[in-house]
Motif scaffolding. Structure first.
Motif, PDB file in Angstrom:
ATOM      1  N   GLY A  26      84.857 -80.519 -16.520  1.00  0.00           N
ATOM      2  CA  GLY A  26      84.638 -81.908 -16.121  1.00  0.00           C
ATOM      3  C   GLY A  26      83.380 -82.477 -16.723  1.00  0.00           C
ATOM      4  O   GLY A  26      82.699 -81.846 -17.513  1.00  0.00           O
ATOM      5  N   ARG A  27      83.099 -83.716 -16.312  1.00  0.00           N
ATOM      6  CA  ARG A  27      81.921 -84.412 -16.811  1.00  0.00           C
ATOM      7  C   ARG A  27      80.953 -84.627 -15.670  1.00  0.00           C
ATOM      8  O   ARG A  27      81.358 -84.878 -14.549  1.00  0.00           O
ATOM      9  N   PRO A  28      79.660 -84.564 -15.946  1.00  0.00           N
ATOM     10  CA  PRO A  28      78.691 -84.808 -14.869  1.00  0.00           C
ATOM     11  C   PRO A  28      78.774 -86.259 -14.406  1.00  0.00           C
ATOM     12  O   PRO A  28      79.062 -87.159 -15.184  1.00  0.00           O
ATOM     13  N   SER A  29      78.556 -86.456 -13.115  1.00  0.00           N
ATOM     14  CA  SER A  29      78.537 -87.811 -12.583  1.00  0.00           C
ATOM     15  C   SER A  29      77.416 -87.920 -11.570  1.00  0.00           C
ATOM     16  O   SER A  29      77.035 -86.930 -10.953  1.00  0.00           O
ATOM     17  N   PRO A  30      76.895 -89.122 -11.368  1.00  0.00           N
ATOM     18  CA  PRO A  30      75.798 -89.285 -10.423  1.00  0.00           C
ATOM     19  C   PRO A  30      76.270 -89.077  -8.991  1.00  0.00           C
ATOM     20  O   PRO A  30      77.450 -89.244  -8.673  1.00  0.00           O
ATOM     21  N   ALA A  31      75.346 -88.706  -8.125  1.00  0.00           N
ATOM     22  CA  ALA A  31      75.660 -88.523  -6.710  1.00  0.00           C
ATOM     23  C   ALA A  31      76.122 -89.845  -6.121  1.00  0.00           C
ATOM     24  O   ALA A  31      75.644 -90.911  -6.497  1.00  0.00           O
ATOM     25  N   THR A  32      77.058 -89.791  -5.169  1.00  0.00           N
ATOM     26  CA  THR A  32      77.570 -91.023  -4.570  1.00  0.00           C
ATOM     27  C   THR A  32      76.862 -91.380  -3.276  1.00  0.00           C
ATOM     28  O   THR A  32      77.015 -92.472  -2.779  1.00  0.00           O
ATOM     29  N   SER A  33      76.128 -90.459  -2.709  1.00  0.00           N
ATOM     30  CA  SER A  33      75.356 -90.807  -1.526  1.00  0.00           C
ATOM     31  C   SER A  33      74.107 -89.955  -1.499  1.00  0.00           C
ATOM     32  O   SER A  33      73.947 -89.036  -2.271  1.00  0.00           O
ATOM     33  N   GLY A  34      73.229 -90.275  -0.578  1.00  0.00           N
ATOM     34  CA  GLY A  34      71.988 -89.549  -0.487  1.00  0.00           C
ATOM     35  C   GLY A  34      70.864 -90.218  -1.256  1.00  0.00           C
ATOM     36  O   GLY A  34      69.712 -89.838  -1.145  1.00  0.00           O
ATOM     37  N   THR A  35      71.195 -91.219  -2.040  1.00  0.00           N
ATOM     38  CA  THR A  35      70.197 -92.006  -2.759  1.00  0.00           C
ATOM     39  C   THR A  35      70.437 -93.466  -2.390  1.00  0.00           C
ATOM     40  O   THR A  35      71.555 -93.839  -2.036  1.00  0.00           O
ATOM     41  N   PRO A  36      69.412 -94.301  -2.458  1.00  0.00           N
ATOM     42  CA  PRO A  36      69.648 -95.715  -2.149  1.00  0.00           C
ATOM     43  C   PRO A  36      70.758 -96.331  -3.010  1.00  0.00           C
ATOM     44  O   PRO A  36      71.551 -97.127  -2.517  1.00  0.00           O
ATOM     45  N   GLU A  37      70.834 -95.940  -4.282  1.00  0.00           N
ATOM     46  CA  GLU A  37      71.880 -96.497  -5.158  1.00  0.00           C
ATOM     47  C   GLU A  37      73.273 -96.048  -4.696  1.00  0.00           C
ATOM     48  O   GLU A  37      74.207 -96.842  -4.639  1.00  0.00           O
ATOM     49  N   GLY A  38      73.398 -94.763  -4.395  1.00  0.00           N
ATOM     50  CA  GLY A  38      74.689 -94.262  -3.921  1.00  0.00           C
ATOM     51  C   GLY A  38      75.046 -94.810  -2.556  1.00  0.00           C
ATOM     52  O   GLY A  38      76.196 -95.160  -2.291  1.00  0.00           O
ATOM     53  N   ASP A  39      74.055 -94.881  -1.674  1.00  0.00           N
ATOM     54  CA  ASP A  39      74.299 -95.417  -0.336  1.00  0.00           C
ATOM     55  C   ASP A  39      74.680 -96.895  -0.411  1.00  0.00           C
ATOM     56  O   ASP A  39      75.495 -97.368   0.382  1.00  0.00           O
ATOM     57  N   ARG A  40      74.120 -97.607  -1.365  1.00  0.00           N
ATOM     58  CA  ARG A  40      74.458 -99.021  -1.546  1.00  0.00           C
ATOM     59  C   ARG A  40      75.959 -99.176  -1.793  1.00  0.00           C
ATOM     60  O   ARG A  40      76.603-100.059  -1.224  1.00  0.00           O
ATOM     61  N   GLY A  41      76.522 -98.308  -2.616  1.00  0.00           N
ATOM     62  CA  GLY A  41      77.962 -98.342  -2.874  1.00  0.00           C
ATOM     63  C   GLY A  41      78.768 -98.074  -1.615  1.00  0.00           C
ATOM     64  O   GLY A  41      79.805 -98.710  -1.383  1.00  0.00           O
TER      65      GLY A  41
END
Length: 156
Positions: A26-41
């Protein structure tokens, strides 16, 4: 002889390193939560799902609000009856609110998770008729990779 030992050592090191490497598909992807950017989503998706539940009617929205009520406050659900809420978030106002405590919290304890606050525009409908609109702030908590809210309670 010395050269042969050196080649064997390099070959052994190569085999040893090859045995220790791991390849992940697979390909690396950014975390979806745990960061303000991921939590924003997650918070954006919360409002998208909330409004989709409104499109399906009052009972669907009541079920959504029940399922997404913060787990520490499931005993504080309000009955909206046949009211339908449409909430439009102003994501440009999205920010952490680490000191917030729900006003009805008798213990004064913060909810578990990361609390965020943002400006929202709320329209309230009943049987298709617009009863009112309001602008205010709303808190959403991200806990263990999920966004939770607090069921709104109509006042007087």
């Amino acid at each position: 002889m010395r050269r042969t030992r050196r080649r064997l050592a390099v070959a052994a090191l190569g085999l040893l390193l090859a045995g220790c490497s791991t390849q992940v598909a697979g390909r690396p992807s950014p975390a979806t939560s745990g960061t303000p950017e991921g939590d924003r989503g997650l918070v954006e998706q919360y409002f998208t799902d909330l409004n989709a539940s409104a499109d399906d009617g009052a009972s669907t929205q009541r079920d959504f609000l029940r399922r997404t009520q913060h787990p520490d406050y499931t005993d504080r659900l309000c009955d909206l009856g046949d009211l339908i809420l449409r909430i439009e978030p102003a994501m440009s106002t999205f920010r952490a609110d680490p000191d917030w405590v729900p006003p009805e919290s008798g213990s004064g304890e913060r909810p578990r998770g990361t609390v965020y606050v943002l400006g929202v525009s709320i329209s309230i409908r009943q049987q298709g008729a617009l009863l009112g609109e309001q602008i205010g702030s709303q808190r959403v908590v991200v806990l263990e990779g999920r966004a939770y809210g607090f069921s709104p309670c109509p006042t007087g």
